[in-house]
Design a protein around this motif. Structure first.
Motif, mmCIF file in Angstrom:
data_model
loop_
_atom_site.group_PDB
_atom_site.id
_atom_site.type_symbol
_atom_site.label_atom_id
_atom_site.label_comp_id
_atom_site.label_asym_id
_atom_site.label_seq_id
_atom_site.Cartn_x
_atom_site.Cartn_y
_atom_site.Cartn_z
ATOM 1 N N SER A 65 -35.518 32.549 66.316
ATOM 2 C CA SER A 65 -36.219 33.978 66.652
ATOM 3 C C SER A 65 -37.614 33.598 67.014
ATOM 4 N N MET A 66 -38.123 34.879 67.462
ATOM 5 C CA MET A 66 -39.684 34.796 67.585
ATOM 6 C C MET A 66 -40.470 34.624 66.176
ATOM 7 N N ALA A 67 -39.959 35.204 65.225
ATOM 8 C CA ALA A 67 -40.561 35.085 63.977
ATOM 9 C C ALA A 67 -40.448 33.699 63.341
ATOM 10 N N ASP A 68 -39.375 33.126 63.488
ATOM 11 C CA ASP A 68 -39.057 31.517 63.192
ATOM 12 C C ASP A 68 -39.958 30.898 64.015
ATOM 13 N N GLU A 69 -40.138 31.167 65.268
ATOM 14 C CA GLU A 69 -41.001 29.994 66.077
ATOM 15 C C GLU A 69 -42.362 30.255 65.464
ATOM 16 N N LEU A 70 -42.984 31.413 65.168
ATOM 17 C CA LEU A 70 -44.417 31.660 64.932
ATOM 18 C C LEU A 70 -44.458 30.908 63.575
ATOM 19 N N ASN A 71 -43.553 31.196 62.790
ATOM 20 C CA ASN A 71 -43.552 30.555 61.192
ATOM 21 C C ASN A 71 -43.656 29.047 61.311
ATOM 22 N N PRO A 106 -39.599 22.120 60.946
ATOM 23 C CA PRO A 106 -39.748 20.793 61.678
ATOM 24 C C PRO A 106 -40.971 19.985 61.149
ATOM 25 N N LEU A 107 -41.956 20.688 60.632
ATOM 26 C CA LEU A 107 -43.260 20.014 60.504
ATOM 27 C C LEU A 107 -43.083 19.086 58.946
ATOM 28 N N SER A 108 -41.922 19.499 58.073
ATOM 29 C CA SER A 108 -41.639 18.955 56.893
ATOM 30 C C SER A 108 -41.632 17.315 56.974
ATOM 31 N N SER A 109 -41.045 16.773 57.991
ATOM 32 C CA SER A 109 -40.966 15.412 58.334
ATOM 33 C C SER A 109 -42.457 14.771 58.675
ATOM 34 N N LEU A 110 -43.222 15.523 58.917
ATOM 35 C CA LEU A 110 -44.834 14.871 59.228
ATOM 36 C C LEU A 110 -45.650 15.030 57.880
ATOM 37 N N ALA A 111 -45.525 16.092 57.065
ATOM 38 C CA ALA A 111 -46.166 16.058 55.879
ATOM 39 C C ALA A 111 -45.712 17.148 54.929
#
Length: 560
Positions: A65-71, A106-111
């Motif tokens: 959703s748009m909220a997920d994308e922003l988050n 998705p960012l959890s795999s980077l930091a």
């Protein structure tokens, strides 16, 4: 020789000719609105965020959703100023096209903690949350380039300042009508060229041209209508000429709502200006100006036209304008005439300060009102409605009380409202807004009063120059007000209101030093203007009566 006011008493002070002329010039007043405040819609800044390549594809693949994308993809989401800057002007240094990114966080795999991820300024432009467009969204005037929007508005105010002084001089030198038509043509042409500008630089150039001529044209229209009507109607048409500007505010909000794209909006508010070129055949030159220039034959021709249009006949005693004008020299306006004599010098300085004050308080109170709500069109519409009561209060009081006291009171009310706002706690937001509206109404009255009285304090041959030079100070106020508000707010949130209060109260006190113009004819000469505040001198006359024994000298005094 009879004055122009004497002639108008016989041929009609506000009959058919004046009503038609007022209607035409009122349209000009309303058309000035988009240039003066159009930045609200042309430069609207919606919520925005950095555009990152690959985010849209990832969002579609994962079904966000748009909220997920922003988050997941936008840093610093929050309500604080720092968070707002991060979310609008910074982005993660992440390649969103890599296939290893997961759909859930998705960012959890980077930091393990997002705050540890490096950030960089937006590299590929912005995404704007708006269905329309503005110069901000088209030319990306945000973040590091946000100063370019300030420059866009400053340029038009610089144009107002230069044009008001320069064209004011030309209008007194070469005539009201000629300068009015020239300003209309340049304004309309530059407005269209601005709408098709290929880049920001050209848009800025055409915006400057609009500023140079538009305000001067508006003020020339004001001067024209006040010189066409008689003494008893002068203040009414002056006030309603400014009410036409307020009507323009309401219309602009509706047009902007219907046309949310800035180029189409610019076309819509500019193209009608070309119709004003028809005024070449509809509006004559001011007879007052012609008389001041010793062009009596042309003046008489226009006066006879006015009389015929009004269905009146010219008295035989008014058929010629050859008396004192022919004996005198043609008067050419000079900037030194505004400060050469003591009374006119005092008028000029006080009027300049009051124009400056009106601009600073008018814009400053709007900035501090802090009205909540996301609908820019309704907010604009409601704020314009506040100006109508100000006009009607002036109409109800100006002939009963005069000009000076309502004008001084309106400045003091605005200043007192600013001071009162300092002591109102934040939890009484409704009271803050009410006081702010009261201050807005007061300074709107002051704005309308200074425009009215300014024209009444100068003789004919420098009247247009006097109005435009003094009113140029409001452009200086318009340039510095944003800096005044935001720099002082850094020191103390309420400090700008304290400054506004002092400025407004001082302005109200200075107004009391000006002469009352209620019921007085427009001054035609420097001497008339210098004598406006002086009480009429009593003349001593002597009568000699022949008696039988001696001459008896009797003296008596009578009012001049």
């Amino acid at each position: 020789m009879p004055t122009m006011d004497d002639i108008l008493e016989h041929i009609g002070e506000f009959h058919l000719f004046q009503k038609q002329t007022f209607f035409l010039l009122a349209l000009l007043s309303g058309a000035f609105t988009p240039i003066y405040v159009g930045i609200v819609f042309l430069g609207f800044t919606p919520n925005h965020r950095c555009w990152s390549p690959g985010v849209a594809e990832l969002s579609q693949r994962c079904g966000w959703s748009m909220a997920d994308e922003l988050n997941y993809t936008v840093p610093g989401l929050g309500s604080t100023e720092e968070a707002s800057f991060l979310s609008q002007c910074m982005q993660y240094e992440v390649d969103w096209n890599q296939s290893t990114l997961e759909c859930v966080d998705p960012l959890s795999s980077l930091a393990s903690n997002r705050s540890h991820l490096p950030l960089r300024p937006c590299q590929h432009g912005w995404v704007y949350d708006t269905p329309g467009s503005s110069i901000v969204t088209e030319f990306d005037l945000v973040c590091a380039h946000s100063w370019m929007l300030d420059l866009f508005q400053s340029v038009v105010n610089v144009g107002f300042f230069i044009g008001a002084v320069g064209i004011g001089y030309l209008a007194d030198r070469f005539g009201r009508k000629f300068c009015l038509l020239v300003t209309i043509l340049i304004n309309a042409t530059s407005g269209v060229l601005m709408a098709i500008s290929p880049n920001y630089a050209w848009m800025l150039v055409f915006r400057l041209l609009q500023g140079l001529v538009s305000k001067a044209g508006w003020l020339i229209g004001y001067i024209l209508i006040t010189e066409f009507v008689g003494l008893s109607y002068r203040r009414t048409v002056g006030i309603f000429y400014q009410v036409a500007f307020t009507v323009g505010l309401l219309i602009l909000s509706g047009v902007a709502y219907a046309l949310p794209h800035w180029r189409w909006l610019q076309f819509a508010v500019t193209l009608p200006n070309f119709c004003f070129l028809l005024y070449f055949w509809c509006i004559p030159e001011s007879p007052r100006w012609l008389i001041s220039q010793n062009k009596n034959a042309k003046a008489m021709k226009i006066i006879k036209h006015i009389a015929k249009k009004n269905g009146k006949s010219m008295p035989m005693s008014f058929q010629s304008l050859t008396a004192d004008e022919d004996a005198g020299e043609k008067m050419n306006p000079s900037f030194l005439d505004l400060v050469r004599t003591p009374q006119i010098r005092k008028h000029t300085l006080i009027l300049m300060y009051n124009w400056f004050t009106s601009s600073v308080l008018y814009q400053g109170l709007i900035m501090h009102m802090g009205l909540a709500g996301g609908n820019i069109y309704l907010d604009f519409f409601y704020s314009a409605l506040v100006e109508f009561p100000a006009a009607f209060i002036i109409i109800l009081t100006i002939d009963r009380v005069g000009r000076r006291y309502p004008w001084a009171a309106s400045n003091m009310v605005a200043g007192a409202a600013c001071l009162a706002s300092v002591f109102i706690p934040d939890d009484l937001q409704w009271l803050k807004i009410t006081i702010a509206c009261l201050g807005r109404m007061g300074i709107t009255m002051a704005y309308e009063m200074v425009c009215l009285v300014n024209a009444e304090l100068y003789p004919t041959y420098i009247r247009n120059l006097g109005v435009l030079v003094c009113s140029s100070m409001c452009d200086i106020g318009g340039i510095i007000t944003p800096f005044l508000v935001y720099r002082l707010t850094d020191i103390w949130l309420e400090l700008p209101l304290v400054v506004f209060a002092v400025v407004g109260l001082v302005a109200g006190g200075l107004v009391l030093l000006l002469p009352e113009t209620k019921g007085k004819a427009l001054p035609e000469t420097i001497e008339d203007a210098e004598n406006m505040q002086r009480p009429k001198k009593k003349k001593e006359k002597k009568i000699y009566i022949q008696g039988k024994k001696a001459d008896l000298q009797l003296s008596y005094r009578e009012k001049a």
